[in-house]
Structures are given as C-alpha cells and as structure tokens.
Write an enzyme that holds these catalytic residues in place. Structure first.
Site, PDB file in Angstrom:
ATOM      1  N   SER A 124       0.807  -1.311   0.040  1.00  0.00           N
ATOM      2  CA  SER A 124       0.047  -0.135  -0.071  1.00  0.00           C
ATOM      3  C   SER A 124       0.907   1.098  -0.169  1.00  0.00           C
ATOM      4  O   SER A 124       1.979   1.325   0.522  1.00  0.00           O
ATOM      5  CB  SER A 124      -0.811   0.005   1.324  1.00  0.00           C
ATOM      6  OG  SER A 124      -1.400   1.368   1.431  1.00  0.00           O
ATOM      7  N   TYR A 148      -1.554  -0.063  10.656  1.00  0.00           N
ATOM      8  CA  TYR A 148      -1.981  -0.845   9.135  1.00  0.00           C
ATOM      9  C   TYR A 148      -0.614  -0.832   8.141  1.00  0.00           C
ATOM     10  O   TYR A 148      -0.256  -1.714   7.700  1.00  0.00           O
ATOM     11  CB  TYR A 148      -3.235  -0.056   8.493  1.00  0.00           C
ATOM     12  CG  TYR A 148      -3.373  -0.465   7.107  1.00  0.00           C
ATOM     13  CD1 TYR A 148      -3.699  -2.102   6.767  1.00  0.00           C
ATOM     14  CD2 TYR A 148      -3.212   0.362   5.970  1.00  0.00           C
ATOM     15  CE1 TYR A 148      -3.822  -2.137   5.551  1.00  0.00           C
ATOM     16  CE2 TYR A 148      -3.471   0.105   4.556  1.00  0.00           C
ATOM     17  CZ  TYR A 148      -3.882  -1.334   4.447  1.00  0.00           C
ATOM     18  OH  TYR A 148      -3.930  -1.661   2.830  1.00  0.00           O
ATOM     19  N   LYS A 152       2.094  -3.734   6.565  1.00  0.00           N
ATOM     20  CA  LYS A 152       2.445  -3.731   5.188  1.00  0.00           C
ATOM     21  C   LYS A 152       3.909  -3.625   5.054  1.00  0.00           C
ATOM     22  O   LYS A 152       4.460  -4.295   4.195  1.00  0.00           O
ATOM     23  CB  LYS A 152       1.841  -2.651   4.415  1.00  0.00           C
ATOM     24  CG  LYS A 152       0.111  -2.932   4.275  1.00  0.00           C
ATOM     25  CD  LYS A 152      -0.125  -4.209   3.377  1.00  0.00           C
ATOM     26  CE  LYS A 152      -1.750  -4.524   3.450  1.00  0.00           C
ATOM     27  NZ  LYS A 152      -1.938  -5.599   2.730  1.00  0.00           N
TER      28      LYS A 152
HETATM   29  P1  NAD Z   1     -11.190  -6.445   1.000  1.00  0.00           P
HETATM   30  O1  NAD Z   1     -11.491  -6.230   2.570  1.00  0.00           O
HETATM   31  O2  NAD Z   1     -12.219  -5.937   0.091  1.00  0.00           O
HETATM   32  O3  NAD Z   1     -10.571  -7.542   0.507  1.00  0.00           O
HETATM   33  C1  NAD Z   1      -9.698  -8.473   1.528  1.00  0.00           C
HETATM   34  C2  NAD Z   1     -10.331  -9.868   1.595  1.00  0.00           C
HETATM   35  O4  NAD Z   1      -9.382 -10.478   2.307  1.00  0.00           O
HETATM   36  C3  NAD Z   1     -11.786  -9.794   2.014  1.00  0.00           C
HETATM   37  O5  NAD Z   1     -12.713 -10.627   1.256  1.00  0.00           O
HETATM   38  C4  NAD Z   1     -11.783 -10.600   3.428  1.00  0.00           C
HETATM   39  O6  NAD Z   1     -12.724 -11.294   3.876  1.00  0.00           O
HETATM   40  C5  NAD Z   1     -10.283 -11.497   3.191  1.00  0.00           C
HETATM   41  N1  NAD Z   1      -9.415 -11.667   4.462  1.00  0.00           N
HETATM   42  C6  NAD Z   1      -9.167 -10.790   5.335  1.00  0.00           C
HETATM   43  N2  NAD Z   1      -8.269 -11.436   6.445  1.00  0.00           N
HETATM   44  C7  NAD Z   1      -8.252 -12.914   5.778  1.00  0.00           C
HETATM   45  C8  NAD Z   1      -7.649 -14.031   6.646  1.00  0.00           C
HETATM   46  N3  NAD Z   1      -6.996 -13.929   7.458  1.00  0.00           N
HETATM   47  N4  NAD Z   1      -7.917 -15.201   5.997  1.00  0.00           N
HETATM   48  C9  NAD Z   1      -8.616 -15.150   4.673  1.00  0.00           C
HETATM   49  N5  NAD Z   1      -9.256 -14.112   3.926  1.00  0.00           N
HETATM   50  C10 NAD Z   1      -9.083 -12.917   4.773  1.00  0.00           C
HETATM   51  O7  NAD Z   1      -9.890  -5.480   0.778  1.00  0.00           O
HETATM   52  P2  NAD Z   1      -9.413  -4.960  -0.757  1.00  0.00           P
HETATM   53  O8  NAD Z   1      -9.546  -3.366  -0.894  1.00  0.00           O
HETATM   54  O9  NAD Z   1      -9.621  -5.765  -1.744  1.00  0.00           O
HETATM   55  O10 NAD Z   1      -7.949  -5.140  -0.364  1.00  0.00           O
HETATM   56  C11 NAD Z   1      -7.082  -6.127  -0.694  1.00  0.00           C
HETATM   57  C12 NAD Z   1      -5.827  -6.129  -0.300  1.00  0.00           C
HETATM   58  O11 NAD Z   1      -5.056  -4.860  -0.667  1.00  0.00           O
HETATM   59  C13 NAD Z   1      -5.613  -5.823   1.254  1.00  0.00           C
HETATM   60  O12 NAD Z   1      -4.263  -6.542   1.635  1.00  0.00           O
HETATM   61  C14 NAD Z   1      -5.342  -4.365   1.414  1.00  0.00           C
HETATM   62  O13 NAD Z   1      -4.449  -4.207   2.600  1.00  0.00           O
HETATM   63  C15 NAD Z   1      -4.668  -4.029   0.264  1.00  0.00           C
HETATM   64  N6  NAD Z   1      -4.593  -2.587  -0.105  1.00  0.00           N
HETATM   65  C16 NAD Z   1      -6.170  -2.236  -0.244  1.00  0.00           C
HETATM   66  C17 NAD Z   1      -6.120  -0.888  -0.534  1.00  0.00           C
HETATM   67  C18 NAD Z   1      -7.554  -0.165  -0.754  1.00  0.00           C
HETATM   68  O14 NAD Z   1      -7.675   1.068  -0.538  1.00  0.00           O
HETATM   69  N7  NAD Z   1      -8.614  -0.738  -1.181  1.00  0.00           N
HETATM   70  C19 NAD Z   1      -5.155   0.031  -0.820  1.00  0.00           C
HETATM   71  C20 NAD Z   1      -3.849  -0.552  -0.613  1.00  0.00           C
HETATM   72  C21 NAD Z   1      -3.686  -1.910  -0.354  1.00  0.00           C
END
Ligand code: NAD
Ligand code: UDP
Length: 334
Positions: A124, A148, A152
């Site tokens: 991120s 958070y 990362k």
């Molecule tokens: P999201 O919450 O929609 O997707 C994450 C998924 O992981 C969810 O479906 C959740 O149920 C699942 N999950 C969480 N912990 C788990 C575990 N221990 N075991 C199995 N499943 C688990 O989030 P997103 O926006 O799709 O983000 C995906 C990744 O990208 C994350 O790692 C997030 O930190 C990273 N990210 C997101 C953003 C953003 O703004 N959306 C920005 C930078 C990085």
C-alpha cells in the site's frame, strides 16, 4: 499452472480474478469472508463463464493451506487477504499484525515447505508516510504513520529478506494507491461488510440515499480547492497490473517493489463533481473537520510500473465514478 488467490472474494482480488479468468488462467480462491460475501464466487463464475474452486477459510490455517496446495498444482500466489482499516488498526494493532503479518508468514512457510516461490503481495501507498517529496517514487523513505501501514511495511521487510535468502523466490510487492470503480459487468464491485470509511463507497451510499450526506473531511488544506487529494485508480487497471506483475515474476526472480497508481491526484470535490456530472445524481455534502491522521495530498510516480511492467492506468475518473455507480445500482436491484 494454478494461481492461489487469497482474500479472493474481496474487492480488488475479485477483479484481479476476473481478469485472470478472462485470460484463461486456472485459479483457486481462499477467503474467510470477514469482509466479503460468498455470492461473489458465483458472480465471478457467471461473468467469466468459468468454474473454479473456492475454499472458505483463514490464511493463518496451516492445515487448510497444506490441503489446498496438495489438492491443486499451485505455481504462484497472489496474496490479497488482509485487514485494511487504518482506524481499526490504531484501536487494535495486534489484530492487524496477527492477520496481516502473521497470516503472510504462515502462507510463506507453507509455500517454502512445498516449493512454490512466486508471490505477489498487496502492499500500500501507506508504507510511505508523510511525503518528503511528491510524487512518491519507490525510493521514497518508508515511515508509515499507523499500524496498518506498519503491517504492510513489515511484510515487505520479510519478503526482502526471503528473496535474499534463496534465489528461487520471485516476489512482487505492489504498492496500491486508491482503488475505486467496478468490473464492466457491474456484477462485482466494492461492497464492504461494515460502514465504509473510504470516500467512494461512502459516496455511493449517499447517492443511493442510504446516508443523508457526505462529510468532507476538511476544506482548508493547502491544495487547489482546500480538500484532500488522492491518486484514485480504476480497479480494472489495477487488476491488469497484477497480470503484468505475474508475467514479470515468471521470468525475473528476486524482489520487485512497484507502485500501482495513475500519477495524478484528484480532490474530494473533484471526485464528487465528476460523479454528479456522469451519473446525474446529487451528493449532499457538509464540510467537517479534518480526519485524524489524514495526509493533505499524495500520489504515485507511475514511471517504474511503466518501465518494468509495461503497464499504465488508462481509465479516467469519470470511468471510475460511472462504474462504481452502475455496480451500486445493480446491487440495489438484486
Ligand atoms: P477487501 O477487504 O475487500 O478484501 C480483502 C479480503 O481478504 C476480504 O474478502 C476478506 O474477507 C479477506 N481476508 C481478510 N483476512 C483474511 C484471512 N486472515 N484469511 C482469509 N481471508 C481474509 O479489501 P481490498 O480493498 O480488496 O484489499 C485487498 C488487499 O489490498 C488488502 O491486503 C489491502 O490491505 C490491500 N490494499 C487495499 C487498498 C484499498 O484502498 N482498497 C489500498 C492498498 C492496499
Ligand atoms: N474523505 C472525505 N469524506 C469521507 C471519506 C474520505 O472527505 O467520508 C476524504 C479523505 O479525507 C481523503 C479522501 O477523501 O482526503 C480519500 O479518503 P479515503 O479514506 O478514501 O482514502 P485514504 O485517505 O485512505 O487514502
């Protein structure tokens, strides 16, 4: 050749899965559904006209991981599973370190044990912290300002040491900026289980009249219109970036850290006005206080992604707003 996608039914992973399925890749998805819904599996099968296995479970469950790896000949893992609320991470840092760092270690241990070395990690822009200069390039110092972002960065440090320990590892850490928008089928999109904290999903609920107004967190920043600026990127551009990253690690081992952003910042008011223009909906707004811990502005240098991945974002802010709204409408009517 099968790819394991953890957090596979979440927002970004489900779009990456759609792109990969459309490119005829074999996939297995794993998700504990803490922030997603099982119906996304059927929707993905419907929109791609492909069948693929989904396991409901936790990435920290070693026994389950071993079973998935023994049931399928997995050659690469895209690790999206993680918790992503900055505010929640400040309240409960152990939860974030356990899930985001502990979960990744468990997954890497099983991969190492079973000889699978291709890994793509959802990092991120929050790893950078307060900008010393903008745009952030990948050499910008990393000093995250919340647990958070720290979780990362800790994973990135582990991955760096791992890649240095054994030349078979091929790892891409993709530092995402602000993903928004939805798949053109409008069957999948961003659907948080709890009240959204991020601007686009909150604005969708205001547009759908589920919330009375959008609070703009401060209009006295030193930006063009006083509101915060971010690098919003269409989730389908991001999904395509993952396909390019997979191609990269398949031919070039080692550790690759790459920003996935557009390189262009947009303000809160710009996003709201663009949304109103392309959808014809109105967004009532109130100007509120600055949100604790918010940075006024940040955006990516997208140069490395262009050089190394031959990838750049092509979709506009209008595309992001329209597809988000079309998904919201489809979801409300289903
Ligand atoms: P999201 O919450 O929609 O997707 C994450 C998924 O992981 C969810 O479906 C959740 O149920 C699942 N999950 C969480 N912990 C788990 C575990 N221990 N075991 C199995 N499943 C688990 O989030 P997103 O926006 O799709 O983000 C995906 C990744 O990208 C994350 O790692 C997030 O930190 C990273 N990210 C997101 C953003 C953003 O703004 N959306 C920005 C930078 C990085
Ligand atoms: N924002 C806002 N109202 C909201 C949610 C967000 O004004 O209800 C602003 C926030 O202050 C920031 C921008 O919108 O300037 C993007 O916020 P988001 O939480 O989506 O992304 P992040 O700050 O995590 O990059």
């Amino acid at each position: 050749m099968t790819i394991l996608i953890t957090g596979g039914l979440g927002f970004i992973a489900s779009h990456a899965a759609a792109s990969l399925l459309e490119s005829n890749q074999e996939l297995v998805l794993l998700d504990n559904l803490c922030n997603s819904q099982e119906s996304v599996h059927q929707k993905l099968e419907k929109l791609t006209d492909r069948k693929f296995p989904f396991y409901r479970g936790d990435v920290r469950d070693k026994k389950l991981l071993r079973k998935i790896f023994s049931d399928h000949s997995i050659t690469a893992v895209m690790h999206f599973a993680g918790l992503k609320s900055v505010a929640e991470s400040v309240k409960d840092p152990l939860l974030y370190f356990d899930n985001n760092v502990g979960g990744t270690i468990t997954l890497l241990e099983v991969m190492q044990e079973l000889g699978v070395y291709q890994f793509i990690f959802s990092s991120s822009a929050t790893v950078y912290g307060v900008p010393e200069y903008l745009p952030y390039d990948e050499s910008h110092p990393t000093k995250p300002i919340n647990p958070y972002g720290q979780s990362k960065l800790q994973v990135e440090a582990i991955l760096k040491d791992l890649a240095a320990s054994d030349s078979r590892w091929a790892i891409a850490c993709l530092r995402y900026f602000n993903p928004v928008g939805a798949h053109p089928s409008h069957l999948i999109g961003e659907l948080p289980n709890d009240q959204p904290n991020n601007l686009m999903p909150f604005m969708m609920q205001v547009a759908a009249k589920q919330r009375p107004f959008l609070t703009v967190f401060g209009n006295d920043y030193e930006t063009a219109d006083g509101t915060g600026e971010r690098d919003y990127i269409h989730v389908m551009d991001l999904a395509e970036g993952h396909e390019k990253a997979l191609a990269l690690i398949q031919k070039t081992p080692g550790m690759h850290i790459i920003n996935l952003g557009t390189g262009k910042p947009h303000s809160v008011l710009e996003l709201v006005r663009t949304f109103e223009k392309v959808t014809g909906e109105s967004i009532p707004m109130q100007i509120g206080k600055r949100r604790d811990g918010d940075l006024p502005v940040y955006y990516a240098s997208a140069d490395k992604a262009k050089d190394v991945l031959q990838w750049q974002a092509t979709r506009t802010l209008a595309d992001m707003c329209l597809s988000s709204w079309q998904f919201q409408l489809q979801h409300l009517s289903s």
